[in-house]
Design an enzyme around this catalytic site. Structure first.
Site, mmCIF file in Angstrom:
data_model
loop_
_atom_site.group_PDB
_atom_site.id
_atom_site.type_symbol
_atom_site.label_atom_id
_atom_site.label_comp_id
_atom_site.label_asym_id
_atom_site.label_seq_id
_atom_site.Cartn_x
_atom_site.Cartn_y
_atom_site.Cartn_z
ATOM 1 N N SER A 196 -6.117 15.347 16.918
ATOM 2 C CA SER A 196 -6.852 14.086 16.943
ATOM 3 C C SER A 196 -7.029 13.657 15.500
ATOM 4 O O SER A 196 -7.376 14.473 14.644
ATOM 5 C CB SER A 196 -8.220 14.244 17.610
ATOM 6 O OG SER A 196 -8.080 14.431 18.998
ATOM 7 N N GLU A 220 -12.869 -2.442 8.754
ATOM 8 C CA GLU A 220 -12.758 -3.366 9.888
ATOM 9 C C GLU A 220 -13.165 -2.708 11.208
ATOM 10 O O GLU A 220 -13.416 -3.391 12.170
ATOM 11 C CB GLU A 220 -11.318 -3.889 10.011
ATOM 12 C CG GLU A 220 -10.823 -4.655 8.817
ATOM 13 C CD GLU A 220 -10.276 -3.780 7.682
ATOM 14 O OE1 GLU A 220 -9.871 -4.358 6.659
ATOM 15 O OE2 GLU A 220 -10.254 -2.529 7.804
ATOM 16 N N SER A 221 -13.200 -1.389 11.313
ATOM 17 C CA SER A 221 -13.665 -0.598 12.455
ATOM 18 C C SER A 221 -12.983 0.760 12.450
ATOM 19 O O SER A 221 -13.302 1.598 11.629
ATOM 20 C CB SER A 221 -13.487 -1.306 13.791
ATOM 21 O OG SER A 221 -14.191 -0.562 14.787
ATOM 22 N N HIS A 260 -4.782 10.506 19.538
ATOM 23 C CA HIS A 260 -5.007 11.779 20.208
ATOM 24 C C HIS A 260 -3.690 12.160 20.869
ATOM 25 O O HIS A 260 -3.082 11.318 21.549
ATOM 26 C CB HIS A 260 -6.120 11.653 21.245
ATOM 27 C CG HIS A 260 -7.366 11.049 20.676
ATOM 28 N ND1 HIS A 260 -8.270 11.773 19.932
ATOM 29 C CD2 HIS A 260 -7.831 9.777 20.701
ATOM 30 C CE1 HIS A 260 -9.250 10.979 19.537
ATOM 31 N NE2 HIS A 260 -9.004 9.760 19.988
ATOM 32 N N CYS A 308 -12.235 -6.072 13.447
ATOM 33 C CA CYS A 308 -12.961 -7.337 13.547
ATOM 34 C C CYS A 308 -12.148 -8.474 12.934
ATOM 35 O O CYS A 308 -12.609 -9.595 12.862
ATOM 36 C CB CYS A 308 -14.320 -7.226 12.868
ATOM 37 S SG CYS A 308 -14.211 -6.767 11.132
#
Length: 109
Positions: free
Chosen positions: A49, A56-57, A62, A77
């Protein structure tokens, strides 16, 4: 928000933290995203992972190498960009190569 399911990928690529991290770094760079941090976890038997924290986020992957499968999630965003085959349409890509849509149309990568 974009989700990508990777199918039939090589076991060695999906079981390598270096390769998955490198792929996410390359994706972030190509999208002009700002990476604030990284977290990588290799599972004891197989699978990884990887999370990139973005201004931006986030961008995460995974993997399930034994199935040739990876799930990639990008949430930003920023303004949306077009997907190769259209919204909510699957796309296939062999590396290197172009995107292939369900109608067998080829879209340059």
């Amino acid at each position: 928000h974009a989700m990508l399911e990777v199918l039939d990928a090589p076991f060695d690529a999906l079981n390598s933290t270096d390769r998955v991290l490198g792929a996410l770094r390359a994706a972030a760079a190509s999208g002009n995203l700002t990476v604030l941090g990284e977290h990588v976890h290799a599972f004891p038997v197989m699978g990884v992972s990887v999370l990139l924290l973005l201004s931006e986020s986030h961008l995460s992957a995974h993997t399930w190498p034994e199935r040739g499968y990876a799930a990639v999630d990008l949430f930003t965003c920023g303004p949306p960009s077009s997907l190769p085959c259209g919204e909510h349409r699957p796309a296939r890509r062999e590396i290197p190569g172009d995107w292939r849509c369900p109608d067998d149309r080829s879209v340059p990568a």
